[in-house]
Design a protein around this motif. Structure first.
Motif, short mmCIF file in Angstrom:
data_model
loop_
_atom_site.label_atom_id
_atom_site.label_comp_id
_atom_site.label_asym_id
_atom_site.label_seq_id
_atom_site.Cartn_x
_atom_site.Cartn_y
_atom_site.Cartn_z
N LEU A 160 0.86 -1.18 0.00
CA LEU A 160 0.00 0.00 0.00
C LEU A 160 0.90 1.23 0.00
O LEU A 160 1.55 1.54 0.99
CB LEU A 160 -0.90 -0.01 1.24
N SER A 161 0.95 1.91 -1.15
CA SER A 161 1.91 3.00 -1.35
C SER A 161 1.24 4.36 -1.28
O SER A 161 0.14 4.56 -1.80
CB SER A 161 2.59 2.83 -2.71
N VAL A 162 1.90 5.32 -0.63
CA VAL A 162 1.41 6.70 -0.54
C VAL A 162 1.79 7.44 -1.83
O VAL A 162 2.97 7.52 -2.18
CB VAL A 162 1.98 7.43 0.68
N VAL A 163 0.78 7.97 -2.52
CA VAL A 163 1.03 8.70 -3.76
C VAL A 163 1.27 10.18 -3.48
O VAL A 163 2.20 10.79 -4.02
CB VAL A 163 -0.16 8.53 -4.73
N SER A 164 0.43 10.78 -2.64
CA SER A 164 0.55 12.20 -2.34
C SER A 164 -0.22 12.50 -1.06
O SER A 164 -0.93 11.65 -0.52
CB SER A 164 0.01 13.04 -3.49
N LEU A 165 -0.08 13.73 -0.59
CA LEU A 165 -0.81 14.18 0.59
C LEU A 165 -1.68 15.37 0.21
O LEU A 165 -1.29 16.21 -0.61
CB LEU A 165 0.14 14.59 1.72
N ALA A 166 -2.87 15.42 0.79
CA ALA A 166 -3.77 16.55 0.56
C ALA A 166 -3.24 17.78 1.28
O ALA A 166 -2.43 17.69 2.20
CB ALA A 166 -5.17 16.20 1.05
N ASP A 167 -3.69 18.95 0.84
CA ASP A 167 -3.29 20.19 1.50
C ASP A 167 -3.75 20.16 2.96
O ASP A 167 -4.87 19.77 3.27
CB ASP A 167 -3.92 21.40 0.79
N GLU A 168 -2.86 20.56 3.85
CA GLU A 168 -3.15 20.62 5.29
C GLU A 168 -3.60 19.26 5.83
O GLU A 168 -4.45 19.16 6.70
CB GLU A 168 -4.21 21.68 5.59
N ALA A 169 -3.03 18.19 5.32
CA ALA A 169 -3.38 16.84 5.76
C ALA A 169 -2.91 16.61 7.20
O ALA A 169 -1.84 17.12 7.60
CB ALA A 169 -2.74 15.81 4.84
N PRO A 170 -3.67 15.86 7.99
CA PRO A 170 -3.22 15.51 9.34
C PRO A 170 -1.86 14.81 9.35
O PRO A 170 -1.11 14.92 10.32
CB PRO A 170 -4.32 14.58 9.85
N VAL A 184 -1.95 -0.28 10.97
CA VAL A 184 -2.65 0.76 11.73
C VAL A 184 -2.95 0.17 13.09
O VAL A 184 -3.63 -0.84 13.21
CB VAL A 184 -3.96 1.20 11.04
N ASN A 185 -2.36 0.78 14.12
CA ASN A 185 -2.51 0.29 15.50
C ASN A 185 -2.12 -1.19 15.60
O ASN A 185 -2.76 -1.98 16.30
CB ASN A 185 -3.94 0.50 15.99
N GLY A 186 -1.07 -1.56 14.87
CA GLY A 186 -0.55 -2.91 14.95
C GLY A 186 -1.22 -3.92 14.05
O GLY A 186 -0.76 -5.06 13.94
N GLU A 187 -2.32 -3.54 13.39
CA GLU A 187 -3.04 -4.45 12.50
C GLU A 187 -2.59 -4.23 11.06
O GLU A 187 -2.57 -3.09 10.58
CB GLU A 187 -4.56 -4.24 12.62
N ALA A 188 -2.26 -5.32 10.37
CA ALA A 188 -1.78 -5.21 9.00
C ALA A 188 -2.89 -4.67 8.09
O ALA A 188 -4.06 -5.04 8.21
CB ALA A 188 -1.32 -6.57 8.49
N VAL A 189 -2.51 -3.78 7.17
CA VAL A 189 -3.43 -3.24 6.16
C VAL A 189 -2.77 -3.42 4.80
O VAL A 189 -1.86 -2.71 4.43
CB VAL A 189 -3.77 -1.76 6.43
N ALA A 190 -3.27 -4.39 4.06
CA ALA A 190 -2.64 -4.73 2.78
C ALA A 190 -3.32 -4.05 1.59
O ALA A 190 -2.79 -4.08 0.49
CB ALA A 190 -2.67 -6.24 2.56
N THR A 193 -9.15 -0.95 1.24
CA THR A 193 -10.33 -1.29 2.03
C THR A 193 -9.95 -1.55 3.48
O THR A 193 -10.62 -1.09 4.41
CB THR A 193 -11.02 -2.53 1.44
N ALA A 194 -8.84 -2.28 3.68
CA ALA A 194 -8.39 -2.58 5.05
C ALA A 194 -7.94 -1.31 5.76
O ALA A 194 -8.20 -1.14 6.97
CB ALA A 194 -7.25 -3.60 5.00
N LEU A 195 -7.29 -0.39 5.03
CA LEU A 195 -6.86 0.87 5.64
C LEU A 195 -8.07 1.69 6.09
O LEU A 195 -8.09 2.23 7.21
CB LEU A 195 -6.02 1.66 4.64
N ARG A 196 -9.08 1.79 5.23
CA ARG A 196 -10.28 2.54 5.59
C ARG A 196 -10.97 1.95 6.81
O ARG A 196 -11.42 2.68 7.71
CB ARG A 196 -11.24 2.58 4.40
#
Length: 367
Positions: A160-170, A184-190, A193-196
């Motif tokens: 799961l690759s980060v492409v870009s960040l939104a303006d003023e992103a957290p 995320v919090n120790g749980e794998a997100v492949a 859908t899993a990230l959301r």
């Protein structure tokens, strides 16, 4: 002998009130029509767009090419159609529709009149919107390949690759483009859908521990997601990068959005499977899809129903989550089957192809 005097208002000398009234009404109608034809409206019109057979070919960069090609693998002959549907949008902030066009669309059940800002938000340029739709299409194609190969029993790694960040992103200053999101919090997100799901479980305004890989080194950062329109987000744009065992190429020009995912997955499976998975029938459908084969809702479902009918399809696979928009708007002669997963889609196609009774399959009620 009786004498008669002429009525001063009789005969040709009487004012023709009915005639004058008719001209007045005609004049008002002409002025109204001219006004409707000139004055721009704050609406756009959605109508059925081009239909593409995922088993066939289409024009890509000026040349005819197969929508799906799988070089180096055994590809089997196909029959019939597995059509994906699109929606065309008439009008934009730079070319607003007049009220006459809008009024005509209101009377056409195959078209929808929607507020301009719902399609073209004020803070998003047309170029940005096109880029977002194209990125969504590319991601959906990769998810379709992943879902098809998963269904066929292939194993492959996922990143799961980060492409870009939104303006003023957290996540600004904490996560960078090119990072690989691992947990995320120790749980794998492949996948996305899993990230959301993991961010939703964490909730907004509560810190989340994000495990990532940057430049080959593992690390973790703490980011507090925010809620935007009911979605818990980090403000990052990500894509799933799959390491497939062989290449699957999907070519479709000038079409954006994620709604063709399910039909691409079915087309890939049909090409890699002996025989026809739907018996050579003419089937259309729509729906997003993720790596695990979950079929999700899409926009413009009513326009796509009419597009399928116009293209000659007798069957339509619709996301079950769209049934509330489908019921009561099914064109005559089109049978709609409701699906929630790729497996359900394959079962529906098997029933169609074998001539089995489809009466027990889930459907969107006609009324």
């Amino acid at each position: 002998m009786a004498l008669f005097t002429a009525d001063p208002h009789s005969g040709s000398d009487r004012p023709r009130r009915g005639s004058r009234t008719g001209w007045v009404v005609l004049g008002i109608a002409l002025v109204t029509g001219l006004t409707l034809a000139i004055v721009p409206s704050p609406y756009v019109v959605e109508k059925p767009g081009p239909v593409y057979n995922t088993l066939g070919s289409a024009e890509y960069e000026g040349e005819k090419t197969d929508l799906i090609t799988i070089p180096g693998e055994t590809v089997y002959p196909t029959e019939g159609t597995l059509d994906l549907l699109t929606v065309s949008v008439l009008g934009n902030p730079d070319n607003r529709l007049n009220w006459l066009t809008v009024a005509s669309a209101w009377l056409d059940p195959s078209q929808a009149v929607v507020p301009m800002e719902s399609v073209f938000p004020a803070d998003v340029t047309t170029e940005q919107r096109d880029e977002q739709n194209q990125a969504a299409m590319v991601n959906s194609q990769q998810d379709a390949i992943a879902a098809a190969l998963t269904s066929l029993g292939y194993d492959y790694p996922t990143e799961l690759s980060v492409v870009s960040l939104a303006d003023e992103a957290p996540a600004a200053g904490l996560i960078e483009a090119g990072d690989l999101i691992e947990t995320v919090n120790g749980e794998a997100v492949a996948d996305i859908t899993a990230l959301r799901a993991a961010l939703t479980a964490n909730g907004a305004d509560a810190p989340a521990t994000i495990g990532l890989t940057r430049g080959g080194a593992e690390q973790s950062v703490e980011v507090t997601p925010v809620d935007i329109d009911g979605n818990v987000v980090l403000g990052i744009n990500v894509k799933s990068e799959y390491k497939f065992p062989f290449d699957v190429n999907i070519q479709l020009d000038k079409v954006g959005g994620p709604s063709a995912g399910m039909m691409f997955a079915l087309g890939i499976i049909d090409k890699l499977t002996p025989g026809s998975i739907h018996g050579g029938a003419d089937v259309a459908g729509t729906g997003t899809i993720d790596q695990s084969g979950v079929v999700g809702p899409i926009g413009g479902i009513r326009q796509k129903l009419f597009g399928a009918k116009e293209a000659g399809s007798e069957w339509f696979l619709a996301p079950a989550a769209n049934c509330d928009e489908v019921s009561g708007h099914i064109p005559d002669g089109l049978t709609v089957l409701a699906v929630s997963t790729l497996d359900e889609s394959l079962a529906a196609l098997d029933a169609i192809g074998s001539g089995a009774d489809t009466g027990d399959l889930p459907t969107c009620p006609a009324n």
